[in-house]
Design an enzyme around this catalytic site. Structure first.
Site, PDB file in Angstrom:
ATOM      1  N   ASP A 447     -32.518  28.351  65.203  1.00  0.00           N
ATOM      2  CA  ASP A 447     -31.703  27.331  64.555  1.00  0.00           C
ATOM      3  C   ASP A 447     -32.548  26.073  64.400  1.00  0.00           C
ATOM      4  O   ASP A 447     -32.857  25.394  65.375  1.00  0.00           O
ATOM      5  CB  ASP A 447     -30.466  27.054  65.420  1.00  0.00           C
ATOM      6  CG  ASP A 447     -29.460  26.149  64.739  1.00  0.00           C
ATOM      7  OD1 ASP A 447     -29.861  25.365  63.857  1.00  0.00           O
ATOM      8  OD2 ASP A 447     -28.268  26.201  65.120  1.00  0.00           O
ATOM      9  N   HIS A 448     -32.906  25.754  63.155  1.00  0.00           N
ATOM     10  CA  HIS A 448     -33.817  24.640  62.908  1.00  0.00           C
ATOM     11  C   HIS A 448     -33.169  23.271  63.154  1.00  0.00           C
ATOM     12  O   HIS A 448     -33.865  22.251  63.169  1.00  0.00           O
ATOM     13  CB  HIS A 448     -34.338  24.707  61.471  1.00  0.00           C
ATOM     14  CG  HIS A 448     -35.718  24.157  61.306  1.00  0.00           C
ATOM     15  ND1 HIS A 448     -36.380  23.456  62.293  1.00  0.00           N
ATOM     16  CD2 HIS A 448     -36.588  24.178  60.256  1.00  0.00           C
ATOM     17  CE1 HIS A 448     -37.569  23.085  61.865  1.00  0.00           C
ATOM     18  NE2 HIS A 448     -37.728  23.511  60.632  1.00  0.00           N
ATOM     19  N   ARG A 449     -31.856  23.239  63.359  1.00  0.00           N
ATOM     20  CA  ARG A 449     -31.205  21.972  63.708  1.00  0.00           C
ATOM     21  C   ARG A 449     -31.639  21.495  65.089  1.00  0.00           C
ATOM     22  O   ARG A 449     -31.669  20.297  65.358  1.00  0.00           O
ATOM     23  CB  ARG A 449     -29.687  22.122  63.683  1.00  0.00           C
ATOM     24  CG  ARG A 449     -29.085  22.416  62.320  1.00  0.00           C
ATOM     25  CD  ARG A 449     -27.591  22.666  62.420  1.00  0.00           C
ATOM     26  NE  ARG A 449     -27.291  23.823  63.279  1.00  0.00           N
ATOM     27  CZ  ARG A 449     -26.055  24.198  63.607  1.00  0.00           C
ATOM     28  NH1 ARG A 449     -25.011  23.501  63.176  1.00  0.00           N
ATOM     29  NH2 ARG A 449     -25.872  25.258  64.360  1.00  0.00           N
ATOM     30  N   ILE A 451     -34.298  23.458  67.086  1.00  0.00           N
ATOM     31  CA  ILE A 451     -35.640  23.924  67.443  1.00  0.00           C
ATOM     32  C   ILE A 451     -36.599  23.685  66.282  1.00  0.00           C
ATOM     33  O   ILE A 451     -36.359  24.130  65.156  1.00  0.00           O
ATOM     34  CB  ILE A 451     -35.606  25.415  67.807  1.00  0.00           C
ATOM     35  CG1 ILE A 451     -34.696  25.645  69.017  1.00  0.00           C
ATOM     36  CG2 ILE A 451     -37.005  25.933  68.090  1.00  0.00           C
ATOM     37  CD1 ILE A 451     -34.433  27.091  69.319  1.00  0.00           C
TER      38      ILE A 451
END
Length: 477
Positions: A447-449, A451
């Site tokens: 999850d790029h939010r 990590i």
């Protein structure tokens, strides 16, 4: 005559499909005897009767959908001199607490040296046909039904779009709703004081919250309509395929229905990125074979699955942002202090994901025994909801079938998932010559939010290093 009503099936479980009726009129029934086998959105479970006596009437049949509180049997307690009614026990598979993240780890299957096929969860790359038929040796296509499939565990699809209202003043009226309904409202960013309840005294149900959500999202236009589909599970109508030839239509099972809904929700909620790498597990395989017999005596199988479970558990303690969840509504990050790793088991009835609890506190023998027992219970459809709840991170395995890499979908509300493809012998340069090495492909979706890419590759390299240097794992703990 006593009416036996279906008891509560667990928090967020609103109904179940009757698979089998285990009694018939005229049978003598004992208290706590199983009378129905149900399939819910999360598991298959047996429902025990709270009373004993003679079965006078059966009001349900296989294929019926039943809800808690519905009368399923009429029992003549005097008919057999049965004891007085006992307190209604909760089904063994019911979970009283809200179901947190579901771990969806899968058994790692890969190529290995001769003899590796003895391990039902760890098949070699080039074995005989059918080697991937073991339920623990199949691909994981999502983050697992049962765990985050609770209807109260939905995405915060309204967090950035629904109109917000101030919280009621202290001492003001409180919207009448159950805790599970309040939780759903929080996840969706809905103010319960704006929702009209359809129950007695204006009590608000989950359906009322969903209806309100649809109305709000519909008012926001096309983007809102797409979000509504995520919440309700709705989609565009299919064409009439029978115009082009014969077709067959089958109803989705409860597990498959929730799998579809959960995958769609995860894909629409999480901004996915995937990193790829390979690990040289040649030395690891030698150590695994050396100690496999010792673990078998304890009742487990020392597999790459067991080893990877231990490695991921240790990595989650080193990288706490991977053992977390994003609370979009509350604009916060929830860091979990426990470390639970799930093992995905693909059964005839769908994907089930039992969880190895406190994997960071167990040695490889204990983890191997746990995995063996959980896999057997999954195949026998004896897993409880609690045994499939509370995962920290998922591991998805496709190695038993093939492939070199893939992009697994993060199992919301988790923030990362590790994918494992089939291992194979490859030439590796040692500085002066090429040597044959067993290489295991790994894919980490996240999850790029929460990590960043640099964090993700550090995590993946940590896992690779632990696989390539078994002593390093014991050194670090």
């Amino acid at each position: 005559m006593t009416e036996f009503k279906l008891p509560n099936l667990g928090d967020g479980v609103a109904a179940g499909d009757v698979l089998r009726v285990l009694v018939k009129p005229g049978d003598t029934l004992k208290a706590d005897q199983a009378v129905l086998e149900l399939e819910t959105d999360k598991a298959t479970l047996e429902v025990p009767s709270s009373v004993g006596g003679r079965v006078a009437e059966v009001k349900v049949k296989a294929g019926d959908k039943v809800k808690p509180g519905q009368v399923v049997l009429v029992i003549d307690e005097a008919g057999s001199g049965a004891a007085a009614p006992a307190a209604a026990p909760a089904p063994a598979a019911a979970a009283s607490a809200p179901v947190p993240a579901a771990a969806v780890p899968a058994a790692v299957t890969m190529a290995g040296p001769p003899g590796q096929a003895d391990d039902p969860t760890d098949r070699p790359m080039a074995g005989p046909p059918g080697q991937a038929d073991d339920p623990t040796d199949r691909p994981l296509m999502l983050g697992g039904p049962g765990q985050a499939d609770d209807p109260t565990d939905r995405a915060n699809v309204l967090a950035f779009s629904a109109p917000k209202s101030p919280a009621p003043a202290a001492g003001g009226p409180i919207a009448p709703a159950a805790p599970s309904v309040r939780r759903l409202a929080r996840e969706l960013g809905v103010d319960l004081h704006q929702v009209r309840g359809s129950g007695a005294g204006g009590r608000i149900s989950q359906d009322d919250v969903k209806t309100f959500t649809k109305q709000v999202m519909a008012s926001l236009g096309g983007g809102g309509q797409r979000a509504v589909a995520t919440v309700s599970g709705a989609s565009a109508a299919l064409p009439d395929f029978s115009k082009w030839g014969a077709v067959e239509r089958k109803a989705m099972s409860g597990i498959r229905r929730k799998t579809s809904e959960h995958l769609s929700h995860a894909w629409n909620t999480i901004p996915h990125v995937t990193q790829f790498d390979k690990a040289d597990i040649t030395a690891l395989e030698q150590v695994r074979k050396q100690y496999r017999g010792e673990v078998e005596k304890a009742g487990g199988n020392l597999t790459v699955t067991s080893i990877l479970t231990k490695i991921v558990a240790s990595a989650l303690k080193t990288f706490p942002q991977f053992n977390a969840s994003v609370d979009a509504a509350g604009e916060a990050i929830v860091y979990k202090k426990y470390v639970n790793v799930g093992i995905a088991v693909d059964t005839e009835n769908g994907l089930l994901v039992p969880v190895v609890r406190n994997a960071d506190q167990k040695n490889l023998t204990q983890i191997s025994v746990d995995i063996q027992q959980l896999a057997e219970k999954a195949k026998a459809r004896k897993l409880s909801l609690d045994e499939m709840s509370g995962g920290s991170m998922s591991i998805s395995n496709l190695g038993g079938i093939g492939g070199t890499a893939f992009t697994p979908i993060v199992n919301w509300p988790e923030v990362a998932i590790l994918g494992v493809s089939r291992g194979s012998m490859e030439p590796k340069w040692n500085g002066s010559a090429f040597e044959p090495k067993m290489m295991l492909p790994l894919s980490l979706s996240y999850d790029h939010r929460l990590i960043d890419g640099a964090d993700a590759i550090r995590f993946l390299r940590w896992v690779v290093d632990a696989l390539e240097n078994p002593f390093a794992l014991a050194l670090r703990g």
